[in-house]
Write a protein that holds these residues in place. Structure first.
Motif, PDB file in Angstrom:
ATOM      1  N   GLN A   1      -3.307   4.221 -10.194  1.00 35.05           N
ATOM      2  CA  GLN A   1      -2.503   5.303  -9.612  1.00 35.05           C
ATOM      3  C   GLN A   1      -1.538   5.912 -10.641  1.00 35.05           C
ATOM      4  OE1 GLN A   1      -1.060   4.840  -5.608  1.00 35.05           O
ATOM      5  NE2 GLN A   1      -2.490   3.184  -5.156  1.00 35.05           N
TER       6      GLN A   1
ATOM      7  N   THR B   1      -1.115   8.806 -11.874  1.00 35.38           N
ATOM      8  CA  THR B   1      -1.561  10.162 -11.548  1.00 35.38           C
ATOM      9  C   THR B   1      -1.298  11.167 -12.661  1.00 35.38           C
ATOM     10  OG1 THR B   1      -1.110   9.680  -9.233  1.00 35.38           O
ATOM     11  CG2 THR B   1      -1.430  11.983  -9.832  1.00 35.38           C
TER      12      THR B   1
ATOM     13  N   GLN C   1      -3.208  11.243  -4.696  1.00 34.46           N
ATOM     14  CA  GLN C   1      -2.202  10.222  -4.991  1.00 34.46           C
ATOM     15  C   GLN C   1      -0.849  10.820  -5.380  1.00 34.46           C
ATOM     16  OE1 GLN C   1      -4.157   8.107  -8.141  1.00 34.46           O
ATOM     17  NE2 GLN C   1      -5.266   6.723  -6.768  1.00 34.46           N
TER      18      GLN C   1
ATOM     19  N   ARG D   1      -9.783   7.558   1.162  1.00 36.87           N
ATOM     20  CA  ARG D   1      -8.434   7.879   0.694  1.00 36.87           C
ATOM     21  C   ARG D   1      -7.833   9.032   1.499  1.00 36.87           C
ATOM     22  NH1 ARG D   1      -4.746   5.624  -2.770  1.00 36.87           N
ATOM     23  NH2 ARG D   1      -6.496   4.879  -4.030  1.00 36.87           N
TER      24      ARG D   1
END
Length: 384
Positions: free
Chosen positions: A278, A280, A316, A354
């Motif tokens: 994650q 991002t 995310q 997700r």
């Protein structure tokens, strides 16, 4: 092979074999004993023509030389080895255009030919090369099995590739096969095993060019799934360092190639590892840098997988852009639809999961419907 062949195969079969292997059928089907003995007049001048008297010299020199000639004869020559190597190159070059289903049959035939030839006799140099070729064909089949989700079969083919490559000390092929075992474990969801297999192989030869793939495709992605940020980043950094040291090409090498990973493929795998972590901001920056190389490549799978990674990263973000993520997901499915592989299917499903908090939005429903039509086996309640 049984020694019971009474005559040559049918003429049409003979013509095919002669065209493929570049040798007359009568030579291809001759037994080892058919290698012509050396006539006495062809013996070197210093080899006696008749045995010496007495029990200590009871062998005929002409027979001794003939036996040596017979041992050096084989069922494989350089033309055959070159043909087999060229078939491997052709399969790797066409893989991302024809896919595993399109190339499975001829790759299996190539493996069968390798096994048949290995059951015969070759001089050491030819036999070593035949071992290497057959190991690589088994490895190709293992990689294809992963792409079709046949993980036990992939393990069997990779085990065969390792057995043959280790028998001749072919470290390059051995490390590639270990990387494919790690690749299989990753897509089977066994992330600890994927990392352990790759780490063990890197330990065999830490400076080898094949270690690039093992570090970034094997270790970094699995460590990302395991949430080990420090070790994943360390593996990525080491892979990039080796890439510089070995001066790898900047572009996107073929996914199934036995060549070292190119820079773009290494960066694309690092992207996947960082999606799992994650990270991002890093993912979106790297994707922008990769965009030109990936979009200009012939690999529809790579373009699809990078889109899926970016789509996941977009979800995310602190302020998720759901519509953009779903648009990228739909593009990814469209790119991969003609030749679906398990990695694209899995990441497409992961993206849909997700997006669960936004399942009521039209963009997510449309993506879910496209996924269902594509045959990704969504549960009935989710398939809409």
């Amino acid at each position: 092979m049984s020694g019971e062949l009474k005559q040559l195969p049918r003429p049409d079969t003979c013509r095919i074999l002669e065209k493929l292997l570049g040798r007359a059928a009568r030579d291809l089907f001759a037994s080892a004993s058919a290698c012509p003995p050396i006539a006495p007049e062809l013996l070197p001048a210093d080899v006696p023509r008749s045995p010496q008297a007495g029990p200590a010299h009871d062998e005929d020199p002409a027979e001794m030389v003939a036996r040596a000639r017979q041992l050096a004869c084989g069922n494989v020559d350089q033309t055959t080895l070159s043909f087999l190597s060229s078939r491997i190159e052709g399969i790797t070059e066409r893989y991302e255009k024809d896919g595993p289903d399109g190339l499975w049959g001829q790759t299996k035939s190539l493996r069968s030919m390798g096994h048949t030839l290995l059951a015969g006799q070759q001089p050491p140099s030819a036999r070593r090369e035949l071992f290497r070729i057959t190991a690589r064909v088994s490895g190709l089949l293992g990689y294809m099995a992963v792409n079709t989700g046949a993980f036990p079969l992939a393990e069997a083919y990779c085990a065969e590739a390792l057995e043959l490559s280790r028998a001749i000390g072919d470290l390059d092929t051995e490390m590639w096969a270990c990387g494919t075992q790690s690749f299989a474990a990753y897509y089977a969801g066994r992330y600890g095993e994927a990392d352990a297999r790759a780490a063990a192989a890197v330990g065999r030869a830490p400076e080898h060019p094949q270690a690039i793939r093992l570090l970034v495709n094997g270790r970094a992605r699995a460590l990302g799934k395991l949430g080990d940020r420090n070790q994943a980043e360390r593996a990525i950094g080491r892979a990039l360092e080796l890439s510089d040291r070995h001066d790898v090409p900047p572009g996107l090498t073929a996914c199934i190639s036995f060549l070292p990973y190119g820079q773009a493929r290494t960066l694309a795998n690092a992207l996947t590892a960082r999606v799992a972590l994650q990270d991002t901001g890093h993912v979106l920056r790297d994707a922008e840098d990769l965009d030109d190389l990936v979009e200009k490549s012939d690999s529809a799978w790579s373009r699809s997988l990078v889109r899926l990674d970016v789509a996941t990263a977009v979800l995310q973000q602190r302020a998720p852009d759901v519509e953009h993520a779903m648009a990228l997901g739909q593009q990814a499915i469209t790119l991969a639809s003609p030749l679906p592989i398990s990695s694209v299917r899995q990441r497409s499903r992961d993206l849909y999961e997700r997006a669960a908090p936004w399942r009521s939005r039209p963009a997510v429903r449309e993506y879910g419907e496209q996924l269902r039509v594509w045959g990704c086996q969504l549960p009935p309640a989710e398939a809409g």
